[in-house]
Design an enzyme around this catalytic site. Structure first.
Site, PDB file in Angstrom:
ATOM      1  N   ARG A   1      68.130  71.794  55.243  1.00  0.00           N
ATOM      2  CA  ARG A   1      66.476  71.911  54.718  1.00  0.00           C
ATOM      3  C   ARG A   1      66.231  71.199  54.098  1.00  0.00           C
ATOM      4  O   ARG A   1      66.603  70.616  53.554  1.00  0.00           O
ATOM      5  CB  ARG A   1      66.645  73.597  53.982  1.00  0.00           C
TER       6      ARG A   1
ATOM      7  N   HIS B   1      63.412  81.456  53.812  1.00  0.00           N
ATOM      8  CA  HIS B   1      62.482  82.207  53.183  1.00  0.00           C
ATOM      9  C   HIS B   1      61.459  81.295  52.270  1.00  0.00           C
ATOM     10  O   HIS B   1      60.967  81.369  51.222  1.00  0.00           O
ATOM     11  CB  HIS B   1      63.565  82.768  52.348  1.00  0.00           C
TER      12      HIS B   1
ATOM     13  N   ASP C   1      62.176  83.587  59.065  1.00  0.00           N
ATOM     14  CA  ASP C   1      62.640  83.745  60.180  1.00  0.00           C
ATOM     15  C   ASP C   1      63.219  84.771  60.832  1.00  0.00           C
ATOM     16  O   ASP C   1      64.330  85.318  61.245  1.00  0.00           O
ATOM     17  CB  ASP C   1      64.362  82.243  59.979  1.00  0.00           C
TER      18      ASP C   1
ATOM     19  N   ARG D   1      66.237  88.139  57.148  1.00  0.00           N
ATOM     20  CA  ARG D   1      66.098  89.265  55.724  1.00  0.00           C
ATOM     21  C   ARG D   1      65.529  89.887  56.011  1.00  0.00           C
ATOM     22  O   ARG D   1      64.301  90.371  56.374  1.00  0.00           O
ATOM     23  CB  ARG D   1      65.792  88.385  55.201  1.00  0.00           C
TER      24      ARG D   1
ATOM     25  N   THR E   1      79.733  82.731  50.540  1.00  0.00           N
ATOM     26  CA  THR E   1      78.174  83.408  50.346  1.00  0.00           C
ATOM     27  C   THR E   1      77.822  82.210  51.849  1.00  0.00           C
ATOM     28  O   THR E   1      78.429  81.526  51.853  1.00  0.00           O
ATOM     29  CB  THR E   1      77.350  82.131  48.752  1.00  0.00           C
TER      30      THR E   1
ATOM     31  N   GLU F   1      74.748  90.396  52.523  1.00  0.00           N
ATOM     32  CA  GLU F   1      74.966  89.922  50.861  1.00  0.00           C
ATOM     33  C   GLU F   1      73.320  90.291  49.963  1.00  0.00           C
ATOM     34  O   GLU F   1      72.410  91.372  50.480  1.00  0.00           O
ATOM     35  CB  GLU F   1      74.502  88.217  51.611  1.00  0.00           C
TER      36      GLU F   1
ATOM     37  N   SER G   1      71.147  88.764  49.076  1.00  0.00           N
ATOM     38  CA  SER G   1      70.171  88.469  49.072  1.00  0.00           C
ATOM     39  C   SER G   1      69.420  88.396  49.789  1.00  0.00           C
ATOM     40  O   SER G   1      68.681  87.716  50.974  1.00  0.00           O
ATOM     41  CB  SER G   1      70.634  87.045  49.097  1.00  0.00           C
TER      42      SER G   1
HETATM   43  C1  VG1 Z   1      71.219  81.953  50.230  1.00  0.00           C
HETATM   44  C2  VG1 Z   1      71.323  83.412  49.961  1.00  0.00           C
HETATM   45  C3  VG1 Z   1      72.169  83.837  51.097  1.00  0.00           C
HETATM   46  C4  VG1 Z   1      72.177  83.403  52.047  1.00  0.00           C
HETATM   47  C5  VG1 Z   1      71.810  82.331  52.731  1.00  0.00           C
HETATM   48  C6  VG1 Z   1      70.603  81.796  53.798  1.00  0.00           C
HETATM   49  O1  VG1 Z   1      71.497  80.727  50.141  1.00  0.00           O
HETATM   50  O2  VG1 Z   1      72.182  83.657  48.456  1.00  0.00           O
HETATM   51  O3  VG1 Z   1      73.298  84.664  50.579  1.00  0.00           O
HETATM   52  O4  VG1 Z   1      73.154  83.361  53.265  1.00  0.00           O
HETATM   53  O5  VG1 Z   1      70.925  81.891  51.925  1.00  0.00           O
HETATM   54  O6  VG1 Z   1      70.119  82.925  54.245  1.00  0.00           O
HETATM   55  P1  VG1 Z   1      72.245  80.118  48.904  1.00  0.00           P
HETATM   56  O7  VG1 Z   1      73.558  78.871  48.953  1.00  0.00           O
HETATM   57  O8  VG1 Z   1      70.746  79.607  48.452  1.00  0.00           O
HETATM   58  O9  VG1 Z   1      73.132  80.881  47.893  1.00  0.00           O
HETATM   59  V1  VG1 Z   1      68.616  82.348  54.646  1.00  0.00           V
HETATM   60  O10 VG1 Z   1      67.937  83.722  55.211  1.00  0.00           O
HETATM   61  O11 VG1 Z   1      67.496  81.332  53.751  1.00  0.00           O
HETATM   62  O12 VG1 Z   1      68.825  81.737  56.389  1.00  0.00           O
HETATM   63 CO    CO Z   2      66.324  83.726  56.755  1.00  0.00          CO
END
Ligand code: VG1
Ligand code: CO
Length: 583
Positions: free
Chosen positions: A25, A125, A302, A305, A368, A387, A389
């Site tokens: 990303r 997100h 996407d 969530r 995670t 999760e 999140s």
């Molecule tokens: C975050 C969340 C994690 C989730 C990931 C992808 O990661 O904490 O729980 O699986 O986003 O979700 P990080 O490394 O920023 O804490 V999504 O909906 O962004 O694909």
């Molecule tokens: Co997402």
């Protein structure tokens, strides 16, 4: 038939292409650099076993954010040049992350073929637009994100890459209309199949849930709901499922037309960013006109969530997965014969652990990121997982699933009200959560995010916290000096995970301080941000006494928050006196 040729292009490694928690990303401006996307896509093809590329079919689609269309055309041309036989694209380049997973697992092409994997184009997100984020990740044949073994290979390839292959003379494909376009290349025919983005997913949902019972709930004059897609791709599924299949009224849906910049907002379903929904449900600062709906939900860009709300009531994601697990067997036909096991990510609260213990279910705690659940599901030991999140899901696919979570909650509400949908008062979201707390105890929970912090300051803060862990007595001395009303730390470590299925080990997955009363502090650096560093602080406290489960969450957690901020010297290291987002 249009014929194409394959061109070999010279390139050189570009730094910083290491996939994070969920793919690569970066800012759109970074992705638009010459060869940036090309290098990553070629590095991915080179990391896969040749039979999953040559002669294979792959999916390419995403949440429709800015730069998606351009990226899809590039990937189609590179796929053709790398010997891929067919590319499947959701109409208009749209497919939610869970729908990609479903399509990889379920869809059968015209010639009887199935997909070997797929590229998902999303930064989830994170905001979208010319100056915002883009993202790409690869999912494997099981429909789940590439495991670390593959993402490490992809990254290694990006550091040595010197060539990529592209069918430059392949014309752009019209991805707005459904149908197959065939081309001829050096390896034979190459097909681009543009298909309806919702069909496969809707079919899968109908095989999991009892749509009739949900329909009755939605038709009850006592029930009302509101779904907010935050201008993300969830909107197209919401329209099909909630309006066409379940008969909800159009006014129940907000922000359900996907936009490439998500209307300028953060497509992040939490109390901070889903403002409109939060206000409608009576949780905002100003009260809404009229009575809020009984049920509210939102999705991220996407659509993997979800946020679940009741009238003037917030369900924490950690509670949500625990409640779904506790009710699944009765309320959701797919689970009628029982759960194979449950799992949560490490920072997620232990609400699910208590359910697992009570129901005698296999239980797993993983790092995670959804990729860790996949092996457990493939091995048949995990049915429901989640999760903190705002991610919840099951083994119907290998991604978290925002709409699935909403249907799960609607199923629970429908089941609980099945004999009384026309009665005076329905069992509400709040009733279900409070009953759950009374049975299993409550895990007070909050997460503080410090976004875009100076990366070296964040590293220093984490290093200091690890160093502190070498002496628990010193830690407890410090804590005593901060608050006298918290329990002692009995264990402190960096979370490490050994995958029970393939034995792979993942280290440094978050710094934990575990207290004698079950409370926990967890510190992690985000792996999905695109700028600087994001520090996440997770705070949890368990309360078993039913007379104390109704407290205000902030009040209950205040002592631990105080300890966390001072123990980590958050302000000293980061210069931030407050977090960017609290969830
Ligand atoms: C975050 C969340 C994690 C989730 C990931 C992808 O990661 O904490 O729980 O699986 O986003 O979700 P990080 O490394 O920023 O804490 V999504 O909906 O962004 O694909
Ligand atoms: Co997402």
């Amino acid at each position: 038939m249009v014929l194409f040729t394959v061109t070999r292009k010279e390139t050189a490694p570009i730094q910083g292409q290491k996939p994070g928690t969920s793919g690569l990303r970066k800012k759109v401006t970074v992705f638009k650099q010459p060869n940036y996307l090309h290098n990553f896509v070629q590095a991915t093809f080179n990391a896969l076993s040749p039979d999953k590329v040559r002669g294979a079919t792959i999916v390419v689609s995403g949440d429709g954010r800015y730069f998606s269309e351009e990226a899809i055309q590039i990937i189609i041309k590179m796929a053709a040049a790398n010997g891929v036989k067919g590319v499947w694209v959701g109409q208009n380049g749209l497919l939610s992350t869970p729908a990609v997973s479903a399509v990889i697992r379920e869809r059968v092409g015209k010639d009887g073929s199935k997909a070997a994997g797929g590229f998902i184009l999303t930064a989830s997100h994170n905001p979208g637009g010319p100056h915002e984020d883009f993202g790409i990740k690869y999912n494997m044949e099981n429909g789940g994100p590439a495991p670390e073994g593959i993402t490490d290979k992809i990254y290694a390839n990006t550091t040595t890459i010197n060539e990529y292959f592209i069918a430059e003379d392949l014309p752009d494909v019209d991805i707005s209309s459904i149908g197959i376009t065939s081309f001829g290349g050096p390896d034979g025919s190459f097909d681009v199949d543009v298909f309806d983005a919702t069909d496969d997913y809707v079919k899968l949902m109908k095989s999991i849930f009892d749509f009739e019972i949900i329909k009755k709930l939605l038709a009850s004059p006592k029930f009302s709901f509101c779904y907010d897609a935050l201008h993300g791709v969830a909107g197209i599924y919401a329209k099909r499922i909630f309006l066409e299949e379940l008969g909800a009224s159009g006014s129940s849906l907000i922000n359900c037309t996907p936009k490439e910049d998500f209307g300028g907002g953060h497509p992040d379903p939490n109390l901070t960013y889903a403002k409109e929904l939060v206000a409608r449900l009576g949780l905002g600062k100003s009260s809404p006109e009229g009575e809020p709906p009984e049920f509210g939900a939102a999705a991220d860009g996407d659509a993997d969530r979800n946020m679940i709300l009741g009238k003037r009531f917030f369900v924490t994601p950690s509670d949500s997965v625990a409640i779904i697990a506790a009710n699944a067997v009765k309320a959701i036909p797919y689970f009628n014969s029982g759960l194979k096991g449950v799992a949560r990510s490490m920072p997620t609260s232990a609400a699910l652990d208590v359910v697992a213990k009570n129901l005698n279910l296999k239980f797993f705690e993983v790092p995670t990121g959804w990729k860790f659940f996949g092996n457990l599901m493939d091995a048949g030991v995990c049915s429901v997982c989640g999760e903190e999140s705002f991610g919840t899901g099951s083994d119907h696919i290998r991604e978290k699933d925002g709409i699935w979570a909403v249907l799960a909650w609607l199923s629970i509400l429908a089941y609980r009200n099945k004999d009384n949908v026309d009665g005076d008062k329905l069992v509400t979201v709040q009733d279900i959560v409070e009953e759950h707390w009374a049975t299993y105890g409550r895990h007070y929970y909050t997460r503080y995010d410090y976004e875009n912090v100076d990366a070296s300051a964040a590293k220093e803060l984490m290093a200091a916290l690890v160093k502190l862990q070498s002496s628990l007595s010193a830690v407890n001395e410090i804590i005593k000096g901060i608050r006298s009303d918290v329990a002692e730390v009995v264990e402190a470590d960096e979370f490490e995970y050994k995958d029970p299925v393939d034995g792979s080990v993942s280290k440094h997955q978050g710094i934990r301080y575990l207290f004698g009363d079950g409370s926990r502090l967890v510190f992690r650096l985000s792996g999905t941000g695109s700028e600087g560093a994001t520090i996440r602080l997770y705070i949890e406290q368990y309360e078993k006494d039913p007379s104390k489960t109704g407290r205000d969450s902030q009040d209950a957690l205040a002592p631990l928050v105080d300890v966390a901020l001072k123990l980590s010297k958050m302000e000293e290291f980061t210069g931030r006196s407050a977090p960017t987002v609290i969830t």
